[in-house]
Scaffold this active site. Structure first.
Site, PDB file in Angstrom:
ATOM      1  N   GLN A 286     -14.016 -13.624 -10.595  1.00 25.34           N
ATOM      2  CA  GLN A 286     -14.923 -14.650 -10.432  1.00 25.34           C
ATOM      3  C   GLN A 286     -14.172 -15.734 -10.498  1.00 25.34           C
ATOM      4  O   GLN A 286     -13.135 -16.154 -11.967  1.00 25.34           O
ATOM      5  CB  GLN A 286     -16.179 -14.075 -11.187  1.00 25.34           C
ATOM      6  CG  GLN A 286     -16.425 -13.690 -10.705  1.00 25.34           C
ATOM      7  CD  GLN A 286     -17.517 -13.394 -10.218  1.00 25.34           C
ATOM      8  OE1 GLN A 286     -17.431 -15.113  -9.298  1.00 25.34           O
ATOM      9  NE2 GLN A 286     -19.113 -13.079  -9.362  1.00 25.34           N
ATOM     10  N   TYR A 315     -18.608  -2.351  -3.883  1.00 24.56           N
ATOM     11  CA  TYR A 315     -18.144  -3.605  -4.038  1.00 24.56           C
ATOM     12  C   TYR A 315     -16.892  -3.900  -5.007  1.00 24.56           C
ATOM     13  O   TYR A 315     -17.058  -4.704  -6.004  1.00 24.56           O
ATOM     14  CB  TYR A 315     -18.738  -5.147  -4.115  1.00 24.56           C
ATOM     15  CG  TYR A 315     -19.848  -5.322  -2.644  1.00 24.56           C
ATOM     16  CD1 TYR A 315     -19.240  -5.323  -1.257  1.00 24.56           C
ATOM     17  CD2 TYR A 315     -20.620  -4.523  -2.588  1.00 24.56           C
ATOM     18  CE1 TYR A 315     -19.674  -5.321  -0.324  1.00 24.56           C
ATOM     19  CE2 TYR A 315     -21.967  -4.612  -1.186  1.00 24.56           C
ATOM     20  CZ  TYR A 315     -21.418  -4.309  -0.108  1.00 24.56           C
ATOM     21  OH  TYR A 315     -22.032  -4.430   0.896  1.00 24.56           O
ATOM     22  N   GLU A 336     -14.859   0.556  -3.749  1.00 28.83           N
ATOM     23  CA  GLU A 336     -14.447  -0.707  -2.408  1.00 28.83           C
ATOM     24  C   GLU A 336     -13.437  -0.427  -1.693  1.00 28.83           C
ATOM     25  O   GLU A 336     -12.835   0.644  -1.544  1.00 28.83           O
ATOM     26  CB  GLU A 336     -13.675  -1.606  -3.564  1.00 28.83           C
ATOM     27  CG  GLU A 336     -12.706  -2.881  -3.488  1.00 28.83           C
ATOM     28  CD  GLU A 336     -13.092  -4.147  -3.121  1.00 28.83           C
ATOM     29  OE1 GLU A 336     -13.217  -4.156  -1.842  1.00 28.83           O
ATOM     30  OE2 GLU A 336     -14.441  -4.464  -3.688  1.00 28.83           O
ATOM     31  N   ASP A 384     -22.887  -6.876  -5.209  1.00 27.12           N
ATOM     32  CA  ASP A 384     -22.284  -8.176  -5.902  1.00 27.12           C
ATOM     33  C   ASP A 384     -21.362  -7.722  -4.507  1.00 27.12           C
ATOM     34  O   ASP A 384     -20.089  -8.693  -4.500  1.00 27.12           O
ATOM     35  CB  ASP A 384     -21.210  -8.485  -7.049  1.00 27.12           C
ATOM     36  CG  ASP A 384     -20.482  -9.891  -7.415  1.00 27.12           C
ATOM     37  OD1 ASP A 384     -21.053 -10.077  -6.458  1.00 27.12           O
ATOM     38  OD2 ASP A 384     -20.061  -9.663  -8.174  1.00 27.12           O
ATOM     39  N   CYS A 411     -24.265 -14.432  -3.939  1.00 27.24           N
ATOM     40  CA  CYS A 411     -23.890 -15.503  -4.291  1.00 27.24           C
ATOM     41  C   CYS A 411     -24.190 -16.041  -3.172  1.00 27.24           C
ATOM     42  O   CYS A 411     -24.040 -17.402  -2.328  1.00 27.24           O
ATOM     43  CB  CYS A 411     -22.129 -15.848  -4.354  1.00 27.24           C
ATOM     44  SG  CYS A 411     -21.674 -14.463  -2.794  1.00 27.24           S
TER      45      CYS A 411
END
Length: 455
Positions: A286, A315, A336, A384, A411
């Site tokens: 991030q 994720y 992932e 996420d 997001c």
């Protein structure tokens, strides 16, 4: 029959701005025809010249203000608006936070979903927050320049202060630019497919202050690599890693898959949520650590985790969420699709002496049923995803293992709302107010935390 637009390209019209689009453009209406105008805010009265006409809308440019909004910021740098680096720079910060809240609330309302949305959580210092920059390099007027592309073009605007980036990153970019000039490294030209350097990527740990420099080239070799590396390290003592990334593709993908280590280690370390993370050049991490602390803390609190619970982090990337929630639950399973990210996640678990987390490289929708066959049934799933949101196959797979809660860190509000509707059809509903978090001040991007529960 084709209806002619009531506005013409090149002509000027006086309009009142009634709204902002999700891209931060002011919306003016002329004879029921929308005009999207850069650097215009709701409540303003402007004279706009039409620069492009589409079938159902047009784009305009402000020529004159007859009335300005009380929320307007006057001391702005046009470069940030031109390039899209800070498309909300002209809007006062409290109004930015309200704009982001309203975007989320309006999308839920349009979808017919009765969901409460809390006020957006902002920053005390809503600039100089980014810990990563990937800056294009071009030849401009016969000189190598770093900067950013003008909106909807391949024209590079030279920029030295990026406003939303850590100032140390900006300084490092200028040092690298000057060194590349000194050794006459030719920027890549996407039209002729000649030249060497495509981008300069810089990461900086907010807590560790360690800097990584990535030199992305179109060629397999970087001329004067040794001299360039030494010059960077000599001038920037915080640099702990210099990497040559090779990207031979002629497309918009920013990084190639092959890295050559020129100096130091192939990673830098940083601290987040009281944990240490090892960050490689290609890793997702991030970009706003101050707000990420808030975002993850809210997600953990809203999940109401218990010591006997099983959690899945879909994720999972390099394990930032998995490792942050590990101390609150019995076991965490991270999945992932990128194998290198899973390798990094396992290293990060060892670095932090966390042994109740298991990481697997696979598609989350394929892995969750495999875990279920072995009796691993989650109480909570954290997601996420990227801006495109969740695949429908993932949503079905997640619902099939019947977690009590799904904590969705989004997001992009549009894909969040779409995915919430899909979850509703499978028995999962939003049970508490959605919490927007301003992860990207001065831009139109919006992060949020949404909790869905099985009914």
């Amino acid at each position: 029959m084709k209806v002619k637009a009531p506005v013409q390209q090149g002509q000027a019209y006086r309009v009142k701005i009634v709204n902002l689009t999700y891209q931060g453009l002011g919306v003016g209406i002329y004879k029921d025809f929308p005009i999207f105008i850069n650097n215009a805010l709701p409540g303003e009265d402007v004279l706009t010249r039409i620069i492009r006409v589409k079938r159902h809308f047009s784009f305009g440019k402000v020529l004159k203000f007859y009335q300005q909004s009380p929320d307007r910021v006057h001391s702005i740098d046009e470069k940030y608006l031109q390039t899209g680096i800070a498309p909300l720079e002209h809007l006062k910060y409290p109004a930015q936070l309200k704009f982001k809240h309203d975007q989320v609330a309006e999308l839920f309302k349009k979808a017919g979903l009765k969901v409460q949305v809390k006020p957006t959580i902002g920053m005390k210092k809503p600039y100089q927050y980014r810990n990563k920059a990937q800056i294009p390099v071009k030849m401009v007027k016969g000189q190598l320049e770093t900067g950013f592309y003008k909106r909807h073009s391949h024209y590079l605007v030279p920029i030295t202060d990026f406003y939303i980036q850590d100032p140390k990153i900006d300084q490092t970019i200028l040092v690298v630019r000057n060194i590349l000039r000194k050794y006459q490294i030719v920027p890549y030209n996407e039209r002729t497919h000649r030249g060497v350097i495509r981008n300069v990527m810089v990461r900086r740990g907010r807590k560790s202050h360690q800097i990584m420099v990535g030199l992305v080239t179109r060629s397999k070799k970087l001329p004067h690599a040794e001299e360039i590396t030494k010059a960077i390290v000599d001038k920037c003592p915080e640099v702990k890693s210099v990497i040559h990334n090779i990207n031979l593709r002629d497309n918009n993908v920013l990084l190639g898959t092959k890295n050559r280590l020129l100096y130091g280690k192939p990673y830098i370390d940083d601290q987040l949520m009281g944990l240490t993370f090892r960050i490689s050049l290609n890793a997702f991490y991030q970009v706003n650590p101050v707000q990420t602390q808030k975002l993850y803390s809210i997600a953990i609190k809203e999940a109401q985790l218990k010591p006997n619970q099983i959690a899945i982090d879909a994720y999972c990337g390099i394990g930032t969420i998995s490792l942050s929630i590990a101390k609150y639950v019995k076991r965490v399973y991270g999945v992932e699709i990128v194998p290198q990210a899973i390798k990094d996640a396992k290293v990060n678990a060892k670095l932090n002496h966390i042994d109740n987390v298991k990481f697997v490289a696979n598609r989350a929708e394929d892995q969750m049923p495999l875990w279920a066959k072995h009796g691993i049934r989650p109480d909570v799933i954290f997601v996420d995803p990227p801006r495109k949101g969740l695949a429908e196959s993932f949503i079905k797979s997640a619902a099939s293992v019947k977690p009590k809660k799904i904590v969705y860190i989004s997001c992009k509000p549009a894909t969040l709302v779409r995915d919430v509707r899909r979850f509703n059809q499978l028995g999962y509903h939003v049970t508490q107010p959605v919490q927007p978090v301003d992860q990207f001040p001065q831009t139109v991007q919006i992060e949020s935390v949404t909790v869905l529960e099985r009914k």
